[in-house]
Design an enzyme around this catalytic site. Structure first.
Site, PDB file in Angstrom:
ATOM      1  N   ARG A  81      73.777 -60.917 -10.314  1.00 45.10           N
ATOM      2  CA  ARG A  81      72.544 -60.897 -11.115  1.00 45.10           C
ATOM      3  C   ARG A  81      71.341 -60.860 -10.186  1.00 45.10           C
ATOM      4  O   ARG A  81      70.306 -60.293 -10.497  1.00 45.10           O
ATOM      5  CB  ARG A  81      72.461 -62.103 -12.061  1.00 45.10           C
ATOM      6  CG  ARG A  81      71.069 -62.272 -12.691  1.00 45.10           C
ATOM      7  CD  ARG A  81      71.067 -62.955 -14.048  1.00 45.10           C
ATOM      8  NE  ARG A  81      71.844 -64.175 -14.065  1.00 45.10           N
ATOM      9  CZ  ARG A  81      71.479 -65.344 -13.502  1.00 45.10           C
ATOM     10  NH1 ARG A  81      70.320 -65.436 -12.869  1.00 45.10           N
ATOM     11  NH2 ARG A  81      72.268 -66.395 -13.578  1.00 45.10           N
TER      12      ARG A  81
ATOM     13  N   TYR B 268      52.889 -44.959 -21.745  1.00 43.82           N
ATOM     14  CA  TYR B 268      54.184 -44.820 -22.407  1.00 43.82           C
ATOM     15  C   TYR B 268      54.225 -45.749 -23.637  1.00 43.82           C
ATOM     16  O   TYR B 268      53.693 -46.856 -23.598  1.00 43.82           O
ATOM     17  CB  TYR B 268      55.281 -45.195 -21.406  1.00 43.82           C
ATOM     18  CG  TYR B 268      56.663 -45.119 -21.975  1.00 43.82           C
ATOM     19  CD1 TYR B 268      57.277 -43.892 -22.208  1.00 43.82           C
ATOM     20  CD2 TYR B 268      57.362 -46.275 -22.284  1.00 43.82           C
ATOM     21  CE1 TYR B 268      58.545 -43.829 -22.733  1.00 43.82           C
ATOM     22  CE2 TYR B 268      58.642 -46.218 -22.805  1.00 43.82           C
ATOM     23  CZ  TYR B 268      59.224 -44.994 -23.037  1.00 43.82           C
ATOM     24  OH  TYR B 268      60.486 -44.931 -23.559  1.00 43.82           O
TER      25      TYR B 268
ATOM     26  N   ASP C 178      52.421 -46.443 -12.953  1.00 51.24           N
ATOM     27  CA  ASP C 178      53.694 -45.893 -13.420  1.00 51.24           C
ATOM     28  C   ASP C 178      53.761 -44.450 -12.928  1.00 51.24           C
ATOM     29  O   ASP C 178      53.016 -43.582 -13.391  1.00 51.24           O
ATOM     30  CB  ASP C 178      53.757 -45.966 -14.958  1.00 51.24           C
ATOM     31  CG  ASP C 178      55.085 -45.432 -15.520  1.00 51.24           C
ATOM     32  OD1 ASP C 178      55.719 -44.591 -14.870  1.00 51.24           O
ATOM     33  OD2 ASP C 178      55.458 -45.842 -16.639  1.00 51.24           O
TER      34      ASP C 178
ATOM     35  N   LYS D 280      64.690 -41.351 -15.588  1.00 52.26           N
ATOM     36  CA  LYS D 280      64.203 -39.982 -15.725  1.00 52.26           C
ATOM     37  C   LYS D 280      64.505 -39.196 -14.451  1.00 52.26           C
ATOM     38  O   LYS D 280      65.653 -38.913 -14.176  1.00 52.26           O
ATOM     39  CB  LYS D 280      62.701 -40.009 -16.041  1.00 52.26           C
ATOM     40  CG  LYS D 280      62.325 -40.997 -17.166  1.00 52.26           C
ATOM     41  CD  LYS D 280      62.864 -40.611 -18.518  1.00 52.26           C
ATOM     42  CE  LYS D 280      62.669 -41.704 -19.563  1.00 52.26           C
ATOM     43  NZ  LYS D 280      61.348 -42.301 -19.638  1.00 52.26           N
TER      44      LYS D 280
END
Ligand SMILES: *Cc1c(COP(=O)(O)O)cnc(C)c1O
Length: 398
Positions: free
Chosen positions: A61, A114, A186, A211
């Site tokens: 983790r 976004y 971003d 993406k």
């Protein structure tokens, strides 16, 4: 001593993060470490690693060898001090913001971020008593004025979805720093191949690795690259929040990154040809592509993008019914919500990025009803143009 030149993006895409690894059993490719934990026969070594005094992994983790290679690749591609990764792009955005902000703070951003990011700004941060000012996306004076009124985090995204607006990172980073703000960008649409926001003054760069970074639409992931301090804070938050990148997804990202420079070069080149073709087509009302001289932010794009990328949008003459006939006629495009992949992907914002928004709101945001977002793949540009041409012809006649 011979002078060492910094390696180019093609070389970095391949070798970064893998330079000195001996591999497991001398594998040349990065193995997928599915192991949840790491065993120590010697308690003192275990203790040193657990306390961060020695290098190593404890529990996946927190850190994982496959994931670490992905982070190092992204760190070098963005030219950052540090990098950490997340299960998705939205996890990268939300964990970074929540690690930086506290009640009473103020965020300045733009209207065209976004959809998920916009939800954080309009729904979730106000609940924590964080003040959010969202400015008209390309109104640099308005953004500077909002920042000057007080700003803890300036959050930018460029080019934006779906109309490909471009904001001047260098100019706004300076305004942000003058106000004492941390500046985040971003960079999903531009990718490190086209823009390195840190070199333009940003403190942190975020990607939806889902993406272009992965590039094959088969893995979700996110990454933050930036100063040691910001990355440490976001990592500490993610470690507890648990939005960890899966090692299999990290492997797919590493594999994707090997062709990142090649893909971006091809997609940008094709997109430019396609944008010019569409711009001249009688059934097309307009095209939004930062590489076109007619694009409202072309000058800024020229300054901060090495090439103009594979994303564009365009709108047809007439009404939504034309889209209904046009889109299904495309042979070489998935009609889907993702982008940045090897296949061409097309869809209207009305069904993808701006589903929740009413027609009036979309109009107010400058999103025409017949707008189509088009993510150029790595197919031959001539085939994509012929495909668009036949579908436009069909839509015009039906
Ligand atoms: C897709 C996207 C995101 C969200 O990424 P996920 O991996 O889907 O969570 C954030 N920003 C931009 C610009 C995007 O295109």
């Amino acid at each position: 001593m011979s002078e060492e030149k910094n390696p180019g993006f093609g070389t970095l895409s391949i070798w970064s993060g893998e330079e000195k690894k001996d591999g497991w059993e001398r594998t040349t490719q990065v193995p997928v470490a599915h192991s949840v934990s790491y065993g120590y026969k010697d308690l003192d070594t275990w203790l040193d690693v657990a306390l961060g005094k020695a290098e190593g992994h404890i529990y996946s983790r927190n850190t994982n060898p496959t994931v670490t290679v992905f982070e190092e690749k992204m760190r070098q591609l963005e030219g950052a001090e540090a990098a950490t990764s997340f299960s998705t792009g939205m996890a990268a955005i939300s964990n970074t913001l929540y690690s930086l902000l506290k009640p009473g703070d103020r965020v300045v951003s733009v209207k065209d971020t976004y959809g998920g990011t916009n939800e954080i700004f309009t729904r979730f941060l106000p609940r924590l008593n964080v003040d959010v000012a969202l400015c008209p996306t390309t109104d640099h004076e308005a953004i500077e004025a909002a920042v000057a009124k007080g700003c803890d985090v300036l959050y930018l995204e460029t080019p934006t979805n779906p109309t490909l607006k471009v904001v001047d990172i260098e100019r706004l980073a300076k305004a942000g720093h003058d106000a004492g703000a941390i500046v985040l960008v971003d960079n999903t649409f531009s990718t490190p191949i086209n823009t390195n926001p840190i070199s333009l003054g940003a403190d942190g760069v975020i990607h939806s690795a889902t993406k272009y970074i992965g590039g094959h639409a088969d893995a979700l992931g996110g990454v933050l690259c930036g100063s040691e301090k910001i990355v440490k804070g976001a990592y500490a938050y993610r470690e507890i929040n648990g939005a960890t990148l899966h090692p299999m997804a990290a492997y797919l990202m590493i594999r994707g990154i090997k062709t990142l420079a090649l893909r971006i070069e091809r997609q940008s080149e094709s997109a430019m040809k396609i944008a010019r073709f569409l711009k001249a087509h009688p059934f097309i009302e307009d095209v939004f592509y930062p590489g076109l001289e007619t694009h409202e932010n072309h000058e800024i794009a020229k300054k901060q993008m090495r090439s103009f990328g594979g994303m564009m949008s365009f709108f047809l003459k007439g009404d939504f019914d034309n889209i209904r006939t046009f889109l299904p006629r495309l042979k070489y495009a998935h009609l889907a919500a993702n982008l940045g992949t090897v296949e061409t992907v097309a869809g209207p914002p009305r069904t993808t990025s701006h589903v929740e928004v009413s027609q009036e709101q979309r109009a107010a945001m400058g999103i025409p009803e017949t707008l189509i977002r088009y993510s150029v793949g790595i197919e031959d540009a001539d085939d994509l143009i012929a495909d668009l041409s036949q579908a436009l012809e069909y839509a015009k006649n039906h």
